[in-house]
Design an enzyme around this catalytic site. Structure first.
Site, PDB file in Angstrom:
ATOM      1  N   ALA A   1       0.737  -1.156   0.046  1.00 28.33           N
ATOM      2  CA  ALA A   1      -0.090   0.153   0.024  1.00 28.33           C
ATOM      3  C   ALA A   1       0.906   1.310   0.050  1.00 28.33           C
ATOM      4  O   ALA A   1       0.588   2.144  -0.700  1.00 28.33           O
ATOM      5  CB  ALA A   1      -0.880   0.095   1.072  1.00 28.33           C
TER       6      ALA A   1
ATOM      7  N   VAL B   1       1.930 -11.050   2.304  1.00 25.78           N
ATOM      8  CA  VAL B   1       0.918 -11.684   1.510  1.00 25.78           C
ATOM      9  C   VAL B   1       0.106 -10.764   0.686  1.00 25.78           C
ATOM     10  O   VAL B   1       0.281  -9.620   0.639  1.00 25.78           O
ATOM     11  CB  VAL B   1      -0.254 -12.498   2.425  1.00 25.78           C
ATOM     12  CG1 VAL B   1       0.410 -13.900   2.620  1.00 25.78           C
ATOM     13  CG2 VAL B   1      -0.858 -11.839   3.500  1.00 25.78           C
TER      14      VAL B   1
ATOM     15  N   LYS C   1      -4.376 -14.427 -14.479  1.00 21.91           N
ATOM     16  CA  LYS C   1      -5.496 -14.637 -13.790  1.00 21.91           C
ATOM     17  C   LYS C   1      -6.924 -14.417 -14.598  1.00 21.91           C
ATOM     18  O   LYS C   1      -7.104 -13.274 -14.756  1.00 21.91           O
ATOM     19  CB  LYS C   1      -5.737 -14.340 -12.329  1.00 21.91           C
ATOM     20  CG  LYS C   1      -6.902 -14.350 -11.537  1.00 21.91           C
ATOM     21  CD  LYS C   1      -6.774 -13.702  -9.999  1.00 21.91           C
ATOM     22  CE  LYS C   1      -7.868 -13.541  -9.350  1.00 21.91           C
ATOM     23  NZ  LYS C   1      -7.775 -13.112  -8.268  1.00 21.91           N
TER      24      LYS C   1
ATOM     25  N   GLN D   1     -10.004  -7.480 -31.883  1.00 19.94           N
ATOM     26  CA  GLN D   1     -11.214  -7.127 -32.747  1.00 19.94           C
ATOM     27  C   GLN D   1     -12.055  -8.381 -32.845  1.00 19.94           C
ATOM     28  O   GLN D   1     -13.248  -8.116 -32.656  1.00 19.94           O
ATOM     29  CB  GLN D   1     -10.707  -6.743 -34.278  1.00 19.94           C
ATOM     30  CG  GLN D   1      -9.570  -5.770 -34.484  1.00 19.94           C
ATOM     31  CD  GLN D   1     -10.325  -4.653 -34.242  1.00 19.94           C
ATOM     32  OE1 GLN D   1     -11.279  -4.451 -34.237  1.00 19.94           O
ATOM     33  NE2 GLN D   1      -9.345  -3.819 -33.429  1.00 19.94           N
TER      34      GLN D   1
ATOM     35  N   LEU E   1      -4.034  -1.923   4.765  1.00 19.75           N
ATOM     36  CA  LEU E   1      -4.703  -2.656   5.833  1.00 19.75           C
ATOM     37  C   LEU E   1      -5.055  -1.501   7.079  1.00 19.75           C
ATOM     38  O   LEU E   1      -5.752  -1.851   7.802  1.00 19.75           O
ATOM     39  CB  LEU E   1      -3.791  -3.689   6.265  1.00 19.75           C
ATOM     40  CG  LEU E   1      -3.435  -4.709   5.314  1.00 19.75           C
ATOM     41  CD1 LEU E   1      -2.162  -5.581   5.779  1.00 19.75           C
ATOM     42  CD2 LEU E   1      -4.708  -5.507   4.833  1.00 19.75           C
TER      43      LEU E   1
ATOM     44  N   THR F   1      -9.588  -8.575  -3.418  1.00 12.23           N
ATOM     45  CA  THR F   1     -10.018  -6.964  -3.399  1.00 12.23           C
ATOM     46  C   THR F   1      -9.191  -6.123  -2.527  1.00 12.23           C
ATOM     47  O   THR F   1      -9.516  -5.051  -2.712  1.00 12.23           O
ATOM     48  CB  THR F   1     -11.529  -7.031  -2.869  1.00 12.23           C
ATOM     49  OG1 THR F   1     -11.742  -7.394  -1.826  1.00 12.23           O
ATOM     50  CG2 THR F   1     -12.554  -7.478  -3.970  1.00 12.23           C
TER      51      THR F   1
END
Ligand SMILES: Cc1cc2nc3c(=O)[nH]c(=O)nc-3n(C[C@H](O)[C@H](O)[C@H](O)COP(=O)(O)OP(=O)(O)OC[C@H]3O[C@@H](n4cnc5c(N)ncnc54)[C@H](O)[C@@H]3O)c2cc1C
Length: 499
Positions: free
Chosen positions: A19, A51, A82, A154, A336, A347
């Site tokens: 962060a 993590v 992913k 496209q 956090l 998220t």
């Protein structure tokens, strides 16, 4: 409207986890060095959480804003692609042992329309397949071990996210931020001084420095040293909504190929992640300490991934909830320190990125006047509450009865009025699209994500208010979708074998 002042402002970011460095990069790139001087202070004694290896597609915009190509950052961070998340063993309903939550593709709009209607046929016991995996391109890409990067945008395109090594990403961003002129200070904050106004005036460090700034960015992780401990902003716990408060992580050697999805497998008292990197595989078990001890969780994880005691495990406590205000006085909390919703849909960095972007936007609009702080705090709280509701939905719709934990998730979890309303609409066969649009929540999780989750868990309407397509029409439409998807998968290359 108050315009930002022309005097050069000092920004001090405290904390050098993901962060902190994301904030440093975006602020340095967007605010520029003429009007702002940015420093980042981090401790060598307090480790980062270490993590946070999965993302949402939104992070692509972060690298784009920094003008950093995938070719540059992905190899440096052992990153893989992913296409979504596979949820295994969350449902015990026949045919629904697992489902895939895909990121969207350009083929999905039509398929989603059919899928929505088919889910409403289920209540009448029609045997049309309403499993989401048949309807969306990215599910088939994962099936065929293909990465979600189209070779011909496209013809067909899709959005995608990444997995990466959190420590390597931190180091990469540190170098980048320093190249943009961010000053890096390694020291420990030991005291914080407040001005008469109640704003932060300076921090004092272990080596005896006093560092003043106009804006303090609290990136001190779960400690929330500035915003919570010093300024006393209240923390609203989500303990009644989300029971998981602990995690244990163990790395294993890299797999034979880089699977283009995260796997989330339900365990006895939570779930475990499996994240493929080019250097190793990340594994972790997120669980509730009210239902399982740390040693038993570690044992269960070791058993599931076949790893014995000689490989080290890391135990992490999670503070789940959010601050009441993320920007207070001259301090903004990012990461956090501002709150955390457990990592089920990866998220957290999405929230970090949006928070920094929104802070810069509101700051530019109104300096740090109260009005713009209020907009900001309202927006970030909205984001937290809605993402939380979507995460809660996974637990609420589980059908496991093997432990008290899963039963409690179904029966004792506290749900918001919004989520309750959405569930009522779904179960009665009403228009969930309309409900979600009224709630203005589809910018967080699209209606497609809600439908995929509910149907993927094997939870279908118990009555029908509308007339969907007929059974033969649905069968025909599903066959067309399957053909259409299979005609487009070859535009996506096969995932690399690890060597
Ligand atoms: C189990 C788990 C799984 C997760 N999985 C995901 C995921 O898949 N995807 C995702 O997006 N996110 C995930 N997250 C969240 C993600 O890890 C964090 O959002 C991210 O790492 C940012 O953390 P941070 O920088 O806020 O805090 P931290 O990494 O804890 O960094 C805190 C920093 O503050 C510094 N500091 C603390 N005290 C002082 C002091 N007194 N003086 C100076 N410096 C100080 C420390 O040295 C450190 O540099 C997960 C989190 C957990 C717990």
């Amino acid at each position: 409207m108050t315009k930002p002042s022309t005097v050069k402002k000092e920004i001090l970011i405290v904390g050098g986890g993901t962060a902190g460095w994301m904030s440093a990069c975006l602020m340095a790139k967007t605010l520029g060095s003429e009007q702002f001087s940015i420093s980042l202070l981090e401790s060598n004694n307090v480790p980062t959480v270490g993590v946070g290896e999965g993302s949402t597609p939104y992070i692509k915009r972060f690298f784009d804003a920094l003008e950093i190509t995938e070719a540059k950052w992905m190899p440096a961070c052992s990153a893989t692609y992913k296409g979504g998340i596979t949820f295994a063993n969350w449902s015990t309903k026949a045919g629904f042992a697992q489902y895939f939550h895909p990121f969207t593709s350009s083929l999905d709009a039509e398929s989603f329309d059919v899928f929505k209607q088919v889910t409403r046929l289920k209540h009448a016991n029609y045997h049309v397949d309403a499993h989401p995996n048949y309807y969306f391109l990215q599910a088939e890409l994962v099936n065929q071990k293909r990465i979600p990067v189209s070779q011909d945008k496209q013809k067909v395109d899709s959005i995608y996210a990444y997995h990466f090594d959190a420590t390597k990403l931190g180091l990469f961003l540190k170098d980048y931020a320093c190249s943009l002129g961010v000053k890096h200070i390694v020291d420990d904050v030991t005291a914080v001084k407040l001005a008469e106004s109640g704003a932060i005036e300076s921090v004092t460090t272990q080596s005896g420095q006093t560092i003043s700034a106009d804006i303090f960015v609290d990136c001190t992780g779960f400690k929330a040293l500035l915003i919570e401990k010093t300024l006393g902003v209240n923390f609203k716990s989500f303990k009644d909504n989300l029971f998981n408060d602990s995690a244990v992580a163990i790395a294993t050697p890299k797999a034979d190929f880089y699977a283009p999805h995260t796997i989330s497998t339900a365990m006895s008292n939570g779930w475990r992640w499996d994240i493929p990197l080019t250097s190793r595989t990340g594994n972790g078990y997120v669980y509730s300490s009210d239902f399982q001890s740390a040693s038993s969780a570690e044992e269960e994880l070791r058993k599931a991934i076949h790893i014995h005691d000689d490989v080290e495990a890391r135990h992490i406590k999670m503070k789940v909830g959010r601050l009441e205000k993320h920007w207070h006085k001259n301090c903004v909390a990012i990461g956090l320190s501002q709150g955390f919703i457990e990592p089920l849909e990866a998220t957290a960095l999405h929230i970090v990125q949006l928070s920094i972007e929104q802070f810069i936007e509101q700051y530019k609009r109104g300096d740090y006047s109260d009005k713009y702080q209020e907009y900001y705090n309202h927006g970030v709280n909205h984001l937290f509450e809605h993402i939380r509701d979507y995460i809660v939905l996974h637990y609420l719709t589980n059908s496991r009865s093997d432990t008290d934990y899963w039963k409690a998730c179904r029966h004792d979890i506290k749900i918001s009025d919004r989520l309750q309303a959405a569930m009522e609409v779904w179960c009665s066969g009403g228009d969930l699209d309309e409900e979600l649009n009224c709630q203005q929540v589809t910018q967080y999780y699209s209606s497609m994500s809600w439908h995929v989750l509910l149907a993927g868990m094997g939870v279908f309407p118990t009555s029908n208010q509308t007339t969907p397509i007929s059974h033969p029409q649905a069968e025909q439409a599903l066959n067309d979708i399957k053909r259409h998807i299979s005609a487009h998968t070859s535009y996506f290359p096969k995932s690399k074998m690890s060597t």
